[in-house]
Every structure is written in C-alpha cells, then in structure tokens.
Design an enzyme around this catalytic site. Structure first.
Site, PDB file in Angstrom:
ATOM      1  N   LYS A 160       0.938  -1.269  -0.107  1.00  0.00           N
ATOM      2  CA  LYS A 160       0.064   0.052   0.101  1.00  0.00           C
ATOM      3  C   LYS A 160       0.682   1.215  -0.023  1.00  0.00           C
ATOM      4  O   LYS A 160       1.920   1.231   0.602  1.00  0.00           O
ATOM      5  CB  LYS A 160      -0.984   0.222   1.304  1.00  0.00           C
ATOM      6  CG  LYS A 160      -0.239  -0.139   2.577  1.00  0.00           C
ATOM      7  CD  LYS A 160      -1.206   0.350   3.702  1.00  0.00           C
ATOM      8  CE  LYS A 160      -2.047  -1.103   3.974  1.00  0.00           C
ATOM      9  NZ  LYS A 160      -2.898  -1.324   5.187  1.00  0.00           N
ATOM     10  N   ARG A 201     -13.517  -0.657  11.684  1.00  0.00           N
ATOM     11  CA  ARG A 201     -12.951   0.600  12.196  1.00  0.00           C
ATOM     12  C   ARG A 201     -13.478   1.017  13.658  1.00  0.00           C
ATOM     13  O   ARG A 201     -14.617   0.759  14.028  1.00  0.00           O
ATOM     14  CB  ARG A 201     -13.702   1.628  11.277  1.00  0.00           C
ATOM     15  CG  ARG A 201     -13.620   3.042  11.664  1.00  0.00           C
ATOM     16  CD  ARG A 201     -12.349   3.471  11.792  1.00  0.00           C
ATOM     17  NE  ARG A 201     -11.435   3.405  10.661  1.00  0.00           N
ATOM     18  CZ  ARG A 201     -11.682   4.250   9.589  1.00  0.00           C
ATOM     19  NH1 ARG A 201     -12.456   5.373   9.510  1.00  0.00           N
ATOM     20  NH2 ARG A 201     -10.795   4.032   8.653  1.00  0.00           N
ATOM     21  N   ARG A 229     -16.279  -3.643   8.099  1.00  0.00           N
ATOM     22  CA  ARG A 229     -16.232  -3.528   6.652  1.00  0.00           C
ATOM     23  C   ARG A 229     -16.013  -4.836   6.013  1.00  0.00           C
ATOM     24  O   ARG A 229     -14.847  -4.842   5.619  1.00  0.00           O
ATOM     25  CB  ARG A 229     -15.602  -2.067   6.161  1.00  0.00           C
ATOM     26  CG  ARG A 229     -16.004  -0.999   6.980  1.00  0.00           C
ATOM     27  CD  ARG A 229     -15.008   0.284   6.796  1.00  0.00           C
ATOM     28  NE  ARG A 229     -13.842  -0.321   7.904  1.00  0.00           N
ATOM     29  CZ  ARG A 229     -12.635   0.509   7.715  1.00  0.00           C
ATOM     30  NH1 ARG A 229     -12.485   1.606   7.094  1.00  0.00           N
ATOM     31  NH2 ARG A 229     -11.715   0.109   8.245  1.00  0.00           N
ATOM     32  N   ARG A 264     -10.252  -5.614  -0.241  1.00  0.00           N
ATOM     33  CA  ARG A 264      -9.997  -4.381   0.441  1.00  0.00           C
ATOM     34  C   ARG A 264     -11.515  -4.237   1.096  1.00  0.00           C
ATOM     35  O   ARG A 264     -12.285  -4.433   0.445  1.00  0.00           O
ATOM     36  CB  ARG A 264      -9.927  -3.295  -0.691  1.00  0.00           C
ATOM     37  CG  ARG A 264      -8.549  -3.307  -1.473  1.00  0.00           C
ATOM     38  CD  ARG A 264      -8.438  -2.306  -2.414  1.00  0.00           C
ATOM     39  NE  ARG A 264      -9.624  -2.565  -3.616  1.00  0.00           N
ATOM     40  CZ  ARG A 264      -9.866  -1.645  -4.485  1.00  0.00           C
ATOM     41  NH1 ARG A 264      -9.309  -0.159  -4.447  1.00  0.00           N
ATOM     42  NH2 ARG A 264     -10.845  -1.747  -5.269  1.00  0.00           N
ATOM     43  N   ASP A 303      -7.836   0.849  12.423  1.00  0.00           N
ATOM     44  CA  ASP A 303      -8.368  -0.260  11.682  1.00  0.00           C
ATOM     45  C   ASP A 303      -7.628  -1.471  12.045  1.00  0.00           C
ATOM     46  O   ASP A 303      -6.552  -1.604  12.194  1.00  0.00           O
ATOM     47  CB  ASP A 303      -7.958   0.164  10.209  1.00  0.00           C
ATOM     48  CG  ASP A 303      -8.700   1.062   9.536  1.00  0.00           C
ATOM     49  OD1 ASP A 303      -9.746   1.648  10.033  1.00  0.00           O
ATOM     50  OD2 ASP A 303      -8.444   1.476   8.440  1.00  0.00           O
ATOM     51  N   ASN A 313      -6.212   5.783  11.507  1.00  0.00           N
ATOM     52  CA  ASN A 313      -6.684   7.062  10.811  1.00  0.00           C
ATOM     53  C   ASN A 313      -6.991   8.321  11.835  1.00  0.00           C
ATOM     54  O   ASN A 313      -7.722   8.331  12.593  1.00  0.00           O
ATOM     55  CB  ASN A 313      -7.984   6.759  10.130  1.00  0.00           C
ATOM     56  CG  ASN A 313      -7.938   5.443   9.142  1.00  0.00           C
ATOM     57  OD1 ASN A 313      -7.647   5.824   7.991  1.00  0.00           O
ATOM     58  ND2 ASN A 313      -8.036   4.461   9.491  1.00  0.00           N
TER      59      ASN A 313
END
Length: 315
Positions: free
Chosen positions: A161, A211, A226, A234, A274, A284
């Site tokens: 990434k 999250r 998610r 992803r 995450d 984040n």
C-alpha cells in the site's frame, strides 16, 4: 457565549450525508446552537502573519435533497473561532501539509484545532502503526523493490500500500509467483523512488476490516466491520464493502489501551483504528469515518460525544 466552530473539509455540496462523518459533526454542533463556519482548504490564507479564510456560516439539515444553506459569507481571522475541525481527506500532499502549517498559527493563538496540526503531519496514517509493533503483523516500509520482493518471498501472501492515500486506493495483494509482481513493484514504488508499506496478509479480512473510533483515547464500544465485496480483499466502503456493526472484543480493547496514551499525548481527539482479526493495520487521524453507520445501527451519538469533549477542552 456561542461557540464558533470552523470546519475545514472537501466541498460540502459533493458529500454523501448518509455516510459523511463531518456532516454528523456539524449536525451535532448545530444541536448545541454552535455557529458553523464552513471552509475549503483553498480558502485559507495568511496575511501579515494572520491566518484568515473566507468562511460561510451554514445551517445544516438531515435532508438528502437539501442538506445545507448558506447564511452569510465573511473574511475573518480564524483565531476568532473557538475551535476548528480539520477534516480534509487525503491525499496527504504538500497542499495538505501547508493547510496544517496555516492552522498552527491559530492554535498558538488559543484556537483548539481537532486534530492537532503538528500531529497530523507527524502521525502518517500508515506509518503510525510502526510505533505499536506488538499490535501488528510483520511489516516493512521501504522503496527498494528488491527488499520488498524479499519480504514477499518470506511471508508468501502480502499487502502492498502507498503511504499517502485512502479508501483502498492502489492497494495490491501479491504472492511470490505473481507474474505481475515486477510491474506492480515498479508502479507502486515509482521505479524505486517512492516508499510504501508491505504487510503480511491477514486472512480474517473475510470477517471485515473493523473501524474502531476513539474520542480523546476512549473507544466507542462498537466497531464497524467493513466486509469486502465478492472477489475483493479491500475492506473499504468506497470499494464496495458492506458495513456491519460488531461489539469490541477483548483484543480490540487491548489494542486501544496500547494506542490511546499516545493519541492523548499528541492531542489527537478523534481517531479511527483499523483492525483485521487480531491486528492493528492503520490509525486514521485525518478524517476518520463510520460515525453515521454506527449511530444508525446502535442508536449512538458519536459526534455529540466529540462535541462534548471539545467543549470540555474549551472550558
């Protein structure tokens, strides 16, 4: 005294209010009768050492056909505001960094900036996890294709990434026998000139990329898992993932205890961890999302909690 809250964000007329956490924050502030000053980063400037902006005072409403109205427009010194939310999405480029430099000056003059501008610069959302290796899978940060290839050979199944993007952009899953590995490494490192992160693949992604939101270091008791779309690795909502609420596990809470003291020390009031399986994968702090989804599923008021935290800091 009416609290004046500035919100630095991407164009408000392009947001999806059903998912936008910045919008949730504005609704929460408005419920407290705070004055909302919206601005785009391009509207910030410095004149004679004073950071100023053309701000628009807004009225917001939870209506997908008409979610904001402009009450007035004015050019002001941002030090006139009590607090500013820095909610600009990545890319984390020189324009983003310049915005944080401009916000530094109003922080020095007593305006609370959430999150702290210096910490936004120092705590890269990918690299920040290297401060907590006890929470993470094996990882490598490098721009050298040969070194990255060796890491892939050692760990067999690896995620690559970039360090400056969001939303799953330019994330690759690779194995040693991938016929496109050379071209992927050339592309993502720009021929060995751009540093990236490699992480051992975590199979538990099938159960979701969780999250976890923290307000001044305290975790919300539920996370949004998610779950990737079919054929995807992803766990990003913008990449088609489905968000499912889950209670925090004991491991999730332990990870929070490892990270929270550092967040508090750095003045990071709102963060999103995450977590895939048992492992921390990103932290984040630029514009964490998932407020609206968790609020809806669990009848929470996460943005309201953040406003209470901000008000306590101001007091």
């Amino acid at each position: 005294m009416t609290i004046k809250l500035g919100v630095v964000m991407d164009p408000i007329d392009h947001i999806n209010i059903t998912k936008d956490s910045s919008f949730a924050m504005m609704l929460a502030a408005q419920r407290r009768a705070w004055e909302l000053h919206y601005m785009n980063p391009r509207q910030l400037y410095s004149a004679d050492g004073s950071t100023r902006a053309t701000t628009r005072i807004l009225r917001v409403q939870d209506d997908r056909s008409n979610w904001f109205n402009i009450i007035s427009e004015q050019d002001i010194a941002l030090s006139e505001l009590n607090a500013v939310l820095m909610r600009k999405d990545p890319p984390f480029d020189i324009e983003y960094i310049t915005t944080t430099w401009l916000l530094d000056s109003i922080e020095r003059n007593g305006t609370l900036v959430v999150n702290k501008p210096a910490s936004l610069r120092d705590a890269n959302e990918k690299l920040f996890i290297t401060c907590f290796p006890q929470c993470c899978v094996p990882m490598l940060v490098s721009c050298e294709p040969t070194r990255i290839r060796q890491f892939v050979s050692q760990h067999r199944d690896v995620i690559l990434k970039p360090l400056d993007s969001m939303g799953g952009h330019s994330i690759f899953r690779v194995q040693p026998d991938n016929q496109n590995l050379s071209v992927i490494l050339e592309l993502i490192t720009k021929g060995g000139n751009k540093t990236i992160m490699a992480q051992r693949f975590i199979p538990e992604i099938t159960a979701g990329d969780k999250r976890i939101l923290l307000i001044d270091g305290e975790p919300v008791p539920y996370a949004l898992a998610r779950i990737p779309a079919a054929g995807e690795t992803r766990g990003n909502l913008v990449a088609g993932a489905t968000g499912v609420g889950v209670a925090l596990t004991a491991r999730d809470r332990w990870i929070c205890t490892q990270v929270s003291p550092v967040l508090r020390e750095m003045g990071i009031l709102f963060a999103g961890l995450d977590v895939i399986g048992d492992y921390l994968t990103e932290i984040n702090i630029t514009s964490p999302t998932c407020i609206r989804e968790l609020d809806q599923q669990y009848d929470l008021d996460i943005a309201g909690q953040l406003m209470e935290c901000i008000e306590s800091k101001l007091n």
